[in-house]
Scaffold this motif. Sequence first.
Motif: not given
Length: 361
Positions: A125, A21-22, A55, A131-132, A228, A17-18, A128, A14
Amino acid sequence: MQRLSRDLGREFKYISDSFESRCDDLRAELASDGIEGEQLGRLLESRDEYTAERVFWVPPEARWANIQNQATRPDIATRIDDAVLAVERDNANLKGRLPRDYARRGIESVKMAGLINLIAGIGFKGSRGKARDTLGRVYEYFLGKFAAAEGKLGGEFYTPRSVMRVLIEMLEPYEGRIYDPACGSGGMFVQSEKFVEAYGGQRTDVSIFGQESNPTTWRLAHMNLAIHGVEARLGEQPADTFLRDQHPDLKADFVLANPPFNVSDWSGQLLRGDVRWTYGDPPPGNANYAWIQHFIHHLAPPNGRGGGTAGFVMANGSLARDIGAEGDIRRKIVEADLVDCIVALPAQLFFTTGIPVRLVM
């Protein structure tokens, strides 16, 4: 061990992937500004460019692509330990909170490779928030499977975001001390801070306190909250809330909880006459009214703002049946004018159980 491996693997997938993505978004932004070459590379590896967007910063050793590329190596367990160490190194609040003993456990490399490739198929992805949601559903599914395997069919499971949001909107925790004595992986805390920000507040408006008895889930809560950007005090160690209260002097403005339902082995006989049982000793064969009285005990006393408020999830039957002292305790709590409202929720809200529940405030 298998549970720990899966859960930590999903967290790593997770956050990777986050992060990616950023990274993709940042690369596009920088390219549109004409930035390239070494300057582009430096900015893509700048921690501030990620944390500013909430992120989680992932060091190179812990990025999923790096882990998956090495999945077939005979020393993959050691390399995962190194990845965990890198995360702890770059995130001081996680130091000593994550498992780092895969090599010591002697897990077969082929099994580790299979698990890594299995988790690789989970896609986090996209947005966000989405994704969560995906991560939450994966958590919910596996927690239910683990609970079933351990004979806790009604006990431990992920609380859906929809349930948490309703509970939080009822309580309106704009500022103050928020406490969850059965915090699981920390979902209530994440949603509470989202609520504060949605209404124009700051993260510093609330202080987070929690406790979790399961060592694996306690570690995952630290990871989840770090992802988070939520600061929390979860106790120095995982511990049983009834036997080793990690916040004995806490008087919270808000108690938010989804405790395990109908737990029979909660050491009730050892806690007869405990200071928390203001309205009577809970039945030793069911912890529901021990939880409720624990919540009440930790509420801030009445003050100019009205004192502390609790909002929690409870199984349907606990609010009506008369087993042991339950009926008498319930009557005393109602007569003390401590119940503001009870919200009936439909069945099938939880991904792994159809048990109907109530929200109590």
